[in-house]
Design an enzyme around this catalytic site. Structure first.
Site, PDB file in Angstrom:
ATOM      1  N   LYS B  87     -24.419  58.459  51.089  1.00  0.00           N
ATOM      2  CA  LYS B  87     -23.847  59.800  50.939  1.00  0.00           C
ATOM      3  C   LYS B  87     -23.882  60.273  49.498  1.00  0.00           C
ATOM      4  CE  LYS B  87     -20.415  59.312  54.680  1.00  0.00           C
ATOM      5  NZ  LYS B  87     -20.925  60.230  55.697  1.00  0.00           N
ATOM      6  N   GLY B 159     -12.700  60.100  59.833  1.00  0.00           N
ATOM      7  CA  GLY B 159     -11.587  59.240  59.438  1.00  0.00           C
ATOM      8  C   GLY B 159     -10.328  59.439  60.237  1.00  0.00           C
ATOM      9  N   ARG B 171     -19.914  71.471  71.037  1.00  0.00           N
ATOM     10  CA  ARG B 171     -19.869  72.544  72.045  1.00  0.00           C
ATOM     11  C   ARG B 171     -20.185  73.897  71.410  1.00  0.00           C
ATOM     12  NH1 ARG B 171     -18.071  71.704  77.171  1.00  0.00           N
ATOM     13  NH2 ARG B 171     -16.662  69.965  77.627  1.00  0.00           N
ATOM     14  N   GLY B 220     -14.804  61.115  64.242  1.00  0.00           N
ATOM     15  CA  GLY B 220     -13.714  60.853  65.169  1.00  0.00           C
ATOM     16  C   GLY B 220     -14.105  60.042  66.386  1.00  0.00           C
ATOM     17  N   GLY B 241     -18.065  56.252  62.090  1.00  0.00           N
ATOM     18  CA  GLY B 241     -17.636  55.956  60.724  1.00  0.00           C
ATOM     19  C   GLY B 241     -16.600  54.867  60.726  1.00  0.00           C
TER      20      GLY B 241
END
Lengths: 197, 300
Positions: B87, B159, B171, B220, B241
């Site tokens: 990152k 996170g 969506r 998530g 993650g």
């Protein structure tokens, strides 16, 4: 003619699209019963270590080996070529291949992604017009055994396409460039195999 | 056989987008050590994201979050043979130059780190290494693609272990794509203006009905069912993650999520792999987060 595309991981939809364009009936293969229905199989690009792991976890690896031994035509691109190689020089710990091609392959033979490239290749078996080939963290064929035949080499001599009986493998990805001749060639093998049984 | 003498072309869009194509149907896992990278590769990760702190820790520890130490990235590249991502901060083009020099396979210009520029994102066309960028809606995705992103991930809320934002973003993106495809040609000018996206890209998406790059989901995802839901909602793959290495049994959970992504449409297999995974990451409800702590609102 029903052609399977191994759909455990990777760019299997691109292969399915090319095969449908060429008139084949396509089955996505994740289970042994799906494999049993096909006249030929494409193993797509993706991560060979992931495909190997999933093929073994879901009972597909041994049926794949048996099918290759029984003469099922199979075309592998990139990760698919690795899956078809008798020897993988630098697999991850415990990595196995399906085998069938009398070759040894080296994964990520060009280095990291910034060394991925496109180039034109001469592939005499497909005619005079060069093949525009895309190599993405691609493998190369380190050694071509006596039963296999090289179909294309890079300018430095490294082998990037092979054939052995009904098995075909390329280091690069015709499925993402609009190059249909390898798939046409493979469908010819599938048609001949159906005729001969 | 005649030898070819043609020129090799590096860093093209086809090569950059192509690597994302090869990761489809796969799971990209955050790792903070070489040992975790090894577990991820053995579990069937299609790539790893090398970073110093997973988003859950960035969230709890606070402070400025930056690019990882090159030593850490080197050690992870040395450990695994699958692609390694890392990152850079939004707009921090020098961190991106450093990551390219280190030989990472993909750069994530990520809202999980502290932004370095609140106006401009990185000009990603200048790099041979491909970039993935986050998006919460179609306009944001198209602005990133216009800047040279070769892959998009819906942002979710990193996170948290709360999948609701990931659901909302995938969506939203897919609904906006479907809407574009339903418009007549003369309506696309205003659509482009409303999306704040380049007209040419809007026309392309209206015609093809899909993004021109691979779309993963992130932020998530904590369980095999979460991952399978993202796939059923149309994601090409998932980033996980904090969800793996903040859980009770990372190895088994990583394995299970990989299988659930491949068999996302087979509830019996998702059920089977969901058994006995131990504790999932504890998590935070996104609705309990004060707005300044919502990472998905970084980037524009």
């Amino acid at each position: 003619m029903t052609v399977g595309v191994l759909a455990l991981q990777g760019d299997f939809r691109e292969h399915a699209q090319v095969l449908r364009t060429l008139g084949a009936d396509v089955v996505l293969v994740r289970r042994p019963e799906e494999l049993a229905r096909v006249d030929g199989l494409v193993i797509p690009g993706g991560e060979s270590s992931v495909m190997d792991k999933l093929a073994r976890a879901f009972g597909l690896a041994d049926p794949l080996r048996a099918a290759v031994r029984a003469g099922l035509p199979v075309y592998g691109t990139c990760a698919g070529l690795i899956m078809l190689a008798d020897t993988v020089v630098d697999g991850i710990r415990g990595q196995e291949s399906i085998g069938g091609l009398d070759i040894s392959v080296r994964r990520n033979a060009f280095g990291s992604q910034t060394q991925s490239f496109e180039t034109d290749l001469e592939v005499p078996v497909l005619g005079d017009a060069p093949v525009h080939a895309v190599f993405i963290r691609a493998p190369v064929v380190d050694t071509v055994g006596p039963k296999a035949r090289a179909l294309a080499r890079l300018a430095d001599g490294r082998c990037v396409a092979v054939e052995q009986g009904r098995l075909l493998g390329t280091s690069f990805h015709p499925e993402i460039t609009g190059e249909h001749r390898f798939h046409e060639y493979f469908l010819g093998t599938v048609a001949a195999a159906r005729f001969l049984g | 056989m005649t030898e070819t003498t043609s020129i090799e072309q590096f860093g093209s869009s086809r090569v950059k987008r192509g690597l994302a194509d090869m990761m489809k149907g796969g799971v990209i896992m955050d790792v903070v050590t070489a040992a975790q990278a090894r577990i991820a590769e053995d579990a069937g990760a299609v790539a790893v994201m090398a970073l110093e702190r997973v988003p859950a820790d960035i969230r709890s520890q606070g402070g400025v979050a930056r690019m990882s130490d090159p030593d850490l990235i080197d050690s992870i590249i040395a450990e695994v043979s699958i692609p390694v991502m890392a990152k850079a901060r939004i707009g921090h083009f020098v961190e991106a130059q450093v990551l390219q020099a280190l030989g990472v396979d993909y750069i994530d210009e990520s809202e999980v780190l502290s932004p370095a520029d609140y106006v401009n994102h990185i000009d990603k066309w200048k790099f041979d290494v491909p970039f993935v960028c986050g998006a919460t809606n179609l306009g944001e995705a198209l602005r990133r693609i216009n800047e040279g992103a070769a892959m998009i991930r819906s942002k979710g809320e990193a996170g948290t272990g709360d999948v609701s934002e990931a659901t909302k973003h995938i969506r939203t993106i897919n609904a906006e794509i479907k809407r574009l495809a339903s418009l007549s040609k003369d309506e696309l000018y205003v659509a482009a203006k409303d999306l704040q996206a380049p007209y040419e890209l809007v026309v392309e998406i209206a015609a093809t009905g899909k993004l021109p790059v691979v779309l993963f989901t992130a932020g998530g995802v904590a369980t095999p069912a979460d991952a399978a839901m993202m796939m059923q909602l149309g994601a090409d793959g998932v980033f996980v993650g904090s969800g793996i290495f903040k859980s009770g049994n990372p190895e088994q959970r990583a394995n299970a999520i990989v299988k659930a992504v491949t068999f996302f449409d087979d509830a019996k297999i998702v059920a089977e792999v969901s058994r006995g995974l131990g504790e999932a990451m504890v998590g935070i409800n996104v609705s309990d987060l004060a707005a300044p702590h919502r990472l998905s609102e970084r980037g524009w």
